[in-house]
Write an enzyme that holds these catalytic residues in place. Structure first.
Site, PDB file in Angstrom:
ATOM      1  N   PRO A 124       0.363  -1.273   0.329  1.00 47.56           N
ATOM      2  CA  PRO A 124       0.473   0.223  -0.053  1.00 47.56           C
ATOM      3  C   PRO A 124       0.770   1.261  -0.157  1.00 47.56           C
ATOM      4  CG  PRO A 124       0.116  -0.785   2.532  1.00 47.56           C
ATOM      5  CD  PRO A 124       0.983  -1.778   1.463  1.00 47.56           C
ATOM      6  N   GLU A 125       2.359   1.006  -0.373  1.00 45.28           N
ATOM      7  CA  GLU A 125       2.847   2.486   0.045  1.00 45.28           C
ATOM      8  C   GLU A 125       2.444   3.440  -1.341  1.00 45.28           C
ATOM      9  OE1 GLU A 125       5.948  -1.115   0.893  1.00 45.28           O
ATOM     10  OE2 GLU A 125       4.137  -0.834  -0.420  1.00 45.28           O
ATOM     11  N   VAL A 126       2.085   3.399  -2.490  1.00 39.61           N
ATOM     12  CA  VAL A 126       1.771   4.272  -2.928  1.00 39.61           C
ATOM     13  C   VAL A 126       0.921   5.034  -2.232  1.00 39.61           C
ATOM     14  CG1 VAL A 126      -0.233   2.780  -4.385  1.00 39.61           C
ATOM     15  CG2 VAL A 126       0.635   4.721  -5.200  1.00 39.61           C
ATOM     16  N   LEU A 165       0.560   6.255   0.882  1.00 40.89           N
ATOM     17  CA  LEU A 165       0.747   7.280   1.223  1.00 40.89           C
ATOM     18  C   LEU A 165       2.359   8.084   0.892  1.00 40.89           C
ATOM     19  CD1 LEU A 165       1.949   4.623   4.524  1.00 40.89           C
ATOM     20  CD2 LEU A 165      -0.045   5.928   3.993  1.00 40.89           C
TER      21      LEU A 165
END
Length: 235
Positions: free
Chosen positions: A111-113, A115
């Protein structure tokens, strides 16, 4: 014959802090066991990746990268036991291990994108496990995949029912601990030499460090903590 390591930080979703990463790396570097088992506390989250509190202050520490490299350098097989959610750098730990067994209720995601970040270092290993299209799908959308799909696309080794997870893990580490030690050590080293991720991981760490200094990452992490949609600035 089994070195058992457990991430015991359930209240922080078993996020990996820098001191924890150092302890794991030291244990992997000095073990005389035949096999290493990495697990975590609780049943809701295997590992949520790097500690965001550390990430927001200093993206250069590279705890996840160091653990992945230590897993690869460890001369004996490293097995991970996956339950619940496995996110971001947690997926990196799964990919960095030699074998990964997951409960059928487990979910994995990058889910980094969401953030304003990007899974730079995880992408190095992701490219070795799944097709480019699947890798981009996971990284661009941040979607979670169930354990069965994760096994089908190559993220994990085996999926077992939740109630049978511990029995399956124990059977596997027992088999590995009883295997011919020289063949296992030489075989692991030879196979991983074909992949050679060290320099690439270091380069990706530099990219991550640069990105963590941007306004968008500060906003993404703030929005996550405040449980609101992020307001991206593109800088």
């Amino acid at each position: 014959g089994v070195l058992r390591l457990r991430i015991d930080r359930e209240g922080k979703r078993n996020a990996l802090s820098d001191p924890m990463a150092t302890e794991i790396c030291d244990a992997l570097a000095t073990t005389e066991a035949r096999v290493v088992l990495l697990s975590s506390s609780g049943d809701r989250v295997f590992c949520a990746g790097a500690d965001l509190a550390v990430m927001s202050g200093d993206g250069s520490r590279g705890g996840v990268r160091r653990v992945i490299e230590a897993m690869r350098a460890c001369p004996v097989p490293v097995v991970v036991r996956v339950q619940g959610l496995c996110l971001a750098g947690g997926v990196g730990l799964v990919l960095g291990a030699d074998l990964a067994i997951a409960a059928d209720s487990a979910e994995l995601g990058l889910p980094e994108v969401n953030l304003g970040l990007w899974p730079f270092m995880v992408s190095v290993l992701l490219a070795q496990h799944v097709s480019p299209k699947v890798a981009m799908d996971l990284m661009l959308t941040g979607r979670r995949v169930g354990a069965e799909e994760a096994a089908a696309i190559g993220l994990i080794s085996r999926v077992v029912p939740d109630v049978g997870l511990d029995d399956e893990v124990e059977a596997l580490v027992g088999t590995l601990a009883a295997a011919a030690p020289l063949a296992v050590r030489e075989g692991k080293a030879a196979f991983l030499s074909l992949l050679d991720t060290g320099d690439t991981l270091a380069h990706m760490q530099q990219r991550l460090t640069a990105l963590t200094q941007t306004a968008d990452v500060a906003e993404g992490i703030a929005a996550f903590r405040e449980r609101r949609p992020p307001r991206w600035q593109g800088r």
